[in-house]
Design a protein around this motif. Sequence first.
Motif, PDB file in Angstrom:
ATOM      1  N   THR A   1       0.836  -1.198   0.000  1.00  0.00           N
ATOM      2  CA  THR A   1       0.000   0.000   0.000  1.00  0.00           C
ATOM      3  C   THR A   1       0.870   1.248   0.000  1.00  0.00           C
ATOM      4  O   THR A   1       0.610   2.201  -0.727  1.00  0.00           O
ATOM      5  CB  THR A   1      -0.944   0.003   1.213  1.00  0.00           C
ATOM      6  OG1 THR A   1      -1.740  -1.185   1.178  1.00  0.00           O
ATOM      7  CG2 THR A   1      -1.869   1.202   1.202  1.00  0.00           C
ATOM      8  N   SER A   2       1.933   1.234   0.803  1.00  0.00           N
ATOM      9  CA  SER A   2       2.842   2.376   0.867  1.00  0.00           C
ATOM     10  C   SER A   2       3.542   2.592  -0.474  1.00  0.00           C
ATOM     11  O   SER A   2       3.672   3.721  -0.940  1.00  0.00           O
ATOM     12  CB  SER A   2       3.895   2.174   1.957  1.00  0.00           C
ATOM     13  OG  SER A   2       3.291   2.133   3.211  1.00  0.00           O
ATOM     14  N   ALA A   3       3.987   1.509  -1.080  1.00  0.00           N
ATOM     15  CA  ALA A   3       4.672   1.606  -2.369  1.00  0.00           C
ATOM     16  C   ALA A   3       3.729   2.163  -3.430  1.00  0.00           C
ATOM     17  O   ALA A   3       4.126   3.001  -4.248  1.00  0.00           O
ATOM     18  CB  ALA A   3       5.206   0.242  -2.788  1.00  0.00           C
ATOM     19  N   GLN A   4       2.494   1.728  -3.423  1.00  0.00           N
ATOM     20  CA  GLN A   4       1.507   2.211  -4.390  1.00  0.00           C
ATOM     21  C   GLN A   4       1.231   3.694  -4.167  1.00  0.00           C
ATOM     22  O   GLN A   4       1.142   4.460  -5.119  1.00  0.00           O
ATOM     23  CB  GLN A   4       0.208   1.403  -4.293  1.00  0.00           C
ATOM     24  CG  GLN A   4      -0.834   1.793  -5.312  1.00  0.00           C
ATOM     25  CD  GLN A   4      -0.394   1.498  -6.740  1.00  0.00           C
ATOM     26  OE1 GLN A   4       0.377   0.585  -6.982  1.00  0.00           O
ATOM     27  NE2 GLN A   4      -0.875   2.283  -7.667  1.00  0.00           N
ATOM     28  N   SER A   5       1.126   4.114  -2.905  1.00  0.00           N
ATOM     29  CA  SER A   5       0.875   5.522  -2.605  1.00  0.00           C
ATOM     30  C   SER A   5       2.026   6.394  -3.070  1.00  0.00           C
ATOM     31  O   SER A   5       1.817   7.482  -3.612  1.00  0.00           O
ATOM     32  CB  SER A   5       0.661   5.715  -1.097  1.00  0.00           C
ATOM     33  OG  SER A   5      -0.499   5.048  -0.687  1.00  0.00           O
ATOM     34  N   GLU A   6       3.262   5.921  -2.861  1.00  0.00           N
ATOM     35  CA  GLU A   6       4.434   6.678  -3.302  1.00  0.00           C
ATOM     36  C   GLU A   6       4.447   6.825  -4.822  1.00  0.00           C
ATOM     37  O   GLU A   6       4.761   7.893  -5.343  1.00  0.00           O
ATOM     38  CB  GLU A   6       5.715   5.997  -2.831  1.00  0.00           C
ATOM     39  CG  GLU A   6       5.957   6.142  -1.351  1.00  0.00           C
ATOM     40  CD  GLU A   6       7.219   5.439  -0.888  1.00  0.00           C
ATOM     41  OE1 GLU A   6       8.114   5.197  -1.726  1.00  0.00           O
ATOM     42  OE2 GLU A   6       7.298   5.130   0.302  1.00  0.00           O
ATOM     43  N   LYS A   7       4.087   5.775  -5.533  1.00  0.00           N
ATOM     44  CA  LYS A   7       4.049   5.837  -6.995  1.00  0.00           C
ATOM     45  C   LYS A   7       3.014   6.853  -7.458  1.00  0.00           C
ATOM     46  O   LYS A   7       3.255   7.618  -8.388  1.00  0.00           O
ATOM     47  CB  LYS A   7       3.722   4.464  -7.585  1.00  0.00           C
ATOM     48  CG  LYS A   7       4.858   3.491  -7.528  1.00  0.00           C
ATOM     49  CD  LYS A   7       4.447   2.161  -8.134  1.00  0.00           C
ATOM     50  CE  LYS A   7       5.535   1.122  -8.000  1.00  0.00           C
ATOM     51  NZ  LYS A   7       5.116  -0.182  -8.541  1.00  0.00           N
ATOM     52  N   GLU A   8       1.849   6.857  -6.798  1.00  0.00           N
ATOM     53  CA  GLU A   8       0.795   7.794  -7.184  1.00  0.00           C
ATOM     54  C   GLU A   8       1.212   9.226  -6.899  1.00  0.00           C
ATOM     55  O   GLU A   8       0.956  10.122  -7.700  1.00  0.00           O
ATOM     56  CB  GLU A   8      -0.505   7.444  -6.458  1.00  0.00           C
ATOM     57  CG  GLU A   8      -1.142   6.164  -6.966  1.00  0.00           C
ATOM     58  CD  GLU A   8      -2.376   5.761  -6.183  1.00  0.00           C
ATOM     59  OE1 GLU A   8      -2.790   6.513  -5.267  1.00  0.00           O
ATOM     60  OE2 GLU A   8      -2.928   4.697  -6.475  1.00  0.00           O
ATOM     61  N   LEU A   9       1.866   9.466  -5.756  1.00  0.00           N
ATOM     62  CA  LEU A   9       2.317  10.817  -5.433  1.00  0.00           C
ATOM     63  C   LEU A   9       3.371  11.287  -6.423  1.00  0.00           C
ATOM     64  O   LEU A   9       3.365  12.436  -6.860  1.00  0.00           O
ATOM     65  CB  LEU A   9       2.869  10.864  -4.004  1.00  0.00           C
ATOM     66  CG  LEU A   9       1.829  10.775  -2.884  1.00  0.00           C
ATOM     67  CD1 LEU A   9       2.524  10.667  -1.536  1.00  0.00           C
ATOM     68  CD2 LEU A   9       0.908  11.983  -2.915  1.00  0.00           C
ATOM     69  N   THR A  10       4.288  10.403  -6.784  1.00  0.00           N
ATOM     70  CA  THR A  10       5.321  10.743  -7.747  1.00  0.00           C
ATOM     71  C   THR A  10       4.700  11.060  -9.096  1.00  0.00           C
ATOM     72  O   THR A  10       5.063  12.037  -9.753  1.00  0.00           O
ATOM     73  CB  THR A  10       6.343   9.598  -7.893  1.00  0.00           C
ATOM     74  OG1 THR A  10       6.881   9.314  -6.622  1.00  0.00           O
ATOM     75  CG2 THR A  10       7.440   9.943  -8.854  1.00  0.00           C
ATOM     76  N   LYS A  11       3.745  10.266  -9.497  1.00  0.00           N
ATOM     77  CA  LYS A  11       3.063  10.479 -10.777  1.00  0.00           C
ATOM     78  C   LYS A  11       2.332  11.807 -10.779  1.00  0.00           C
ATOM     79  O   LYS A  11       2.372  12.552 -11.755  1.00  0.00           O
ATOM     80  CB  LYS A  11       2.092   9.327 -11.026  1.00  0.00           C
ATOM     81  CG  LYS A  11       1.434   9.357 -12.377  1.00  0.00           C
ATOM     82  CD  LYS A  11       0.536   8.158 -12.579  1.00  0.00           C
ATOM     83  CE  LYS A  11      -0.163   8.185 -13.915  1.00  0.00           C
ATOM     84  NZ  LYS A  11      -1.051   7.034 -14.082  1.00  0.00           N
ATOM     85  N   GLN A  12       1.680  12.164  -9.670  1.00  0.00           N
ATOM     86  CA  GLN A  12       0.950  13.426  -9.581  1.00  0.00           C
ATOM     87  C   GLN A  12       1.903  14.612  -9.625  1.00  0.00           C
ATOM     88  O   GLN A  12       1.625  15.618 -10.268  1.00  0.00           O
ATOM     89  CB  GLN A  12       0.120  13.463  -8.300  1.00  0.00           C
ATOM     90  CG  GLN A  12      -1.089  12.581  -8.330  1.00  0.00           C
ATOM     91  CD  GLN A  12      -1.841  12.577  -7.006  1.00  0.00           C
ATOM     92  OE1 GLN A  12      -1.429  13.211  -6.047  1.00  0.00           O
ATOM     93  NE2 GLN A  12      -2.934  11.840  -6.956  1.00  0.00           N
ATOM     94  N   SER A  13       3.042  14.504  -8.948  1.00  0.00           N
ATOM     95  CA  SER A  13       3.980  15.627  -8.919  1.00  0.00           C
ATOM     96  C   SER A  13       4.632  15.837 -10.288  1.00  0.00           C
ATOM     97  O   SER A  13       4.969  16.968 -10.654  1.00  0.00           O
ATOM     98  CB  SER A  13       5.052  15.419  -7.847  1.00  0.00           C
ATOM     99  OG  SER A  13       5.859  14.307  -8.167  1.00  0.00           O
TER     100      SER A  13
END
Length: 50
Positions: free
Chosen positions: A35-47
């Motif tokens: 879940t943490s890894a997925q959240s980090e990927k989404e945040l990186t993608k958004q930024s």
Amino acid sequence: MTKKSGVSLSDFINNDRFELNSYLTYLFNQFQHNTSAQSEKELTKQSIQY
């Protein structure tokens, strides 16, 4: 007539000394990690999009 050959969960835990608590802890930790890894990927993608 056929006879069902199965092992109940309690027999499996008792006879094989299966540590259910340890296994559930492992699964929970894996879930948290994924879940943490997925959240980090989404945040990186958004930024990157901004």
